[in-house]
Design an enzyme around this catalytic site. Structure first.
Site, short mmCIF file in Angstrom:
data_model
loop_
_atom_site.label_atom_id
_atom_site.label_comp_id
_atom_site.label_asym_id
_atom_site.label_seq_id
_atom_site.Cartn_x
_atom_site.Cartn_y
_atom_site.Cartn_z
CG HIS A 234 -0.34 0.27 2.52
ND1 HIS A 234 0.05 -0.73 3.39
CD2 HIS A 234 -0.01 1.44 3.15
CE1 HIS A 234 0.55 -0.18 4.49
NE2 HIS A 234 0.54 1.12 4.36
CG ASP A 271 0.01 -4.11 2.78
OD1 ASP A 271 0.10 -3.51 1.69
OD2 ASP A 271 0.03 -3.52 3.88
CB SER A 351 3.26 1.67 6.22
OG SER A 351 2.11 1.85 7.01
#
Length: 493
Positions: A234, A271, A351
């Site tokens: 993402h 992911d 992230s």
């Protein structure tokens, strides 16, 4: 009746007597004067007095009103200026002391008295010290008194100066001033947070994805010296789907080197993504063992939260094998991860950065946080990382082939419970898939895959994916209230 017959008992001699007069009191002269007829009027309807001719127009103005409000002599209209006239001559001065009816007046006093000017002050007598000493202008006792007073005042001033000099601070500047030598530096034992951060930070990078004037940030970790970097899908998905987007890697070195990067491959189901930069001798992170973690172990999260590169936060492992679904976020991510839960402060921008253990080895890739909803998006002490065991396998497949294969059982399921047993209820079975070949039917509730319990639909996904493609695993399910076990050979998704 014959003439002259009597009536009312009167005599019958034919003669009528007049009525007797009615007695009345004499009129009172006061009412008679007020209400009597005026002179010359003999009856109630006497002749009216003759009135004079009627005069039309305004009645004559009394003389005093005309004098107060009338026009001035020679004034022709309301707006005409009054005629100019010579100012009236001043009336002759009157002596108010001679006229008892005169009013109070302001003016000069009745009697004035001329005061004589004050005499000039005599000049001060001045003389020199020579005159005071040798011409005896001052007495010897006065000279001695003056000298004694001067000595006393001087001594008092000197005492005050000495006292003030002892009380006032020293001068604020000193050209020869130097601080004392510092004590030896703080000793950081091997394995301290500072020691671990110093070793891991060179291998952690910041990612910048820019599309026009809009930019996004994330983190990554170098996993190979030839320039391979592991991060989240993402984080880089917008760079993969928008041809105008640019992807830049910023290294944590003294020059903050900025290097363009390319995407090697992505896996929306976990992911994870791998990118590459054209560098040599990049600092590589040490890969650890996520399966060896225990709840309560200390961990360190490193990354670029909110664009703040090189941020280090600490915490502990608060849970293991926590199924967490990752969706949306402006990307094509649709993943269920078997997450490591930690209370280290993790925020947007972390992230893709590493979660390391007490030895400095990477045990996870920080991917998600739990928030309270609404406008709040900061850390509340619930962060989730993809175990490095999963990330390592996915990264190797991407680097080798550019794609990833995942194990599948071939069913769609939803979470279900009967109040006693929780599981994943099969909604439909893929025709010709592994579940159909094993005899699993719609309505069956799967409660265990291999050696892992299944309590909901997300746990079914992570339980299946932790086994390799082609592996045969036992599956425990409930059908019509009876437990049964079937063997399923997992296929590829």
């Amino acid at each position: 009746m014959p003439n002259g017959s009597p009536t009312n008992g009167s005599p019958s001699n034919g003669v009528r007597r007049p009525p007797a007069p009615v007695p009345s009191p004499a009129p009172d002269p006061v009412p008679a004067g007020a209400y009597a007829r005026p002179g010359g009027v003999n009856g109630s309807f006497g002749p009216r007095p003759q009135r004079g001719p009627v005069v039309l127009g305004a009645p004559p103005v009394p003389e005093y009103l005309a004098d107060a409000f009338g026009r001035a002599p020679g004034q022709s209209g309301i707006g005409a200026p009054p005629p100019t006239a010579e100012p009236p001559a001043e009336p002759p001065a009157q002596d108010p002391w001679r006229d008892p009816a005169s009013g109070a007046q302001l003016g000069a006093p009745a009697l004035t008295r001329e005061s004589a000017p004050p005499p000039p002050a005599p000049p001060a007598q001045r003389f020199t010290l020579r005159q005071a000493l040798f011409e005896r202008r001052l007495r010897p006792s006065a000279i001695i008194g003056i000298l004694v007073s001067a000595l006393v005042i001087g001594a008092l001033g000197a005492g005050i100066g000495v006292f003030a000099a002892g009380r006032l601070p020293a001068p604020t500047t000193d050209p020869s001033f130097e601080l004392a030598p510092v004590s030896p530096g703080i000793t950081r034992e091997p394995g301290s947070v500072a020691d671990i951060a110093a070793k891991v930070l060179p291998s952690v990078v910041s990612l910048e994805i820019r599309t026009g004037d809009v930019g996004e940030t994330g983190s990554g970790v170098v996993i190979d010296g030839s320039g391979y970097i592991l991060t989240n899908n993402h984080v880089v998905s917008s760079a993969a789907t928008d041809p105008s987007a640019t992807l830049t890697v910023i290294f944590d070195d003294a020059a903050q080197s900025r290097v363009p990067a390319v995407i090697v491959g992505r896996d929306p189901l976990t992911d994870l993504a791998v990118i590459k930069v054209d560098v040599t001798d990049a600092t590589v992170a040490q890969i650890g063992d996520s399966n060896a973690l225990a709840v309560g172990d200390p961990v360190i999260a490193i990354g670029s939260p909110l664009g703040l590169a090189g941020t280090v936060t600490t915490g502990i492992v608060s849970a293991k094998n926590r199924p967490v679904r990752l969706q949306g976020g402006g990307s094509d991510t649709d993943a269920v991860i078997d997450a490591i839960q930690t209370d280290a402060a993790v925020n947007p921008g972390n992230s893709g950065g590493p979660l390391v253990d007490a030895s400095g080895a990477v045990v996870g890739i920080n991917s998600a946080i739990r928030t309270l909803g609404g406008d709040s998006s900061g850390s509340i002490g619930l962060g989730f990382a993809i175990p490095i065991a999963t990330a390592k396998d996915v990264a190797e497949q991407i680097i080798r082939s550019g794609s990833v294969q995942h194990s599948t059982i071939g069913v769609n399921a939803r979470s279900a419970t009967d109040g006693i047993t929780d599981g994943a209820q099969v909604q439909n079975v893929q025709g010709g898939g592994p579940a159909a070949a094993a005899g699993i039917a719609e309505g069956d509730v799967i409660t265990k895959v291999g050696d892992r319990q299944v309590g909901n639909a997300d746990e079914l996904i992570v339980a299946v994916r932790q086994n390799p493609v082609g592996a045969t695993v036992p599956v425990v399910l409930l059908r019509d209230g009876r437990a049964m076990t079937v063997s399923v050979t997992l296929g590829s998704e």
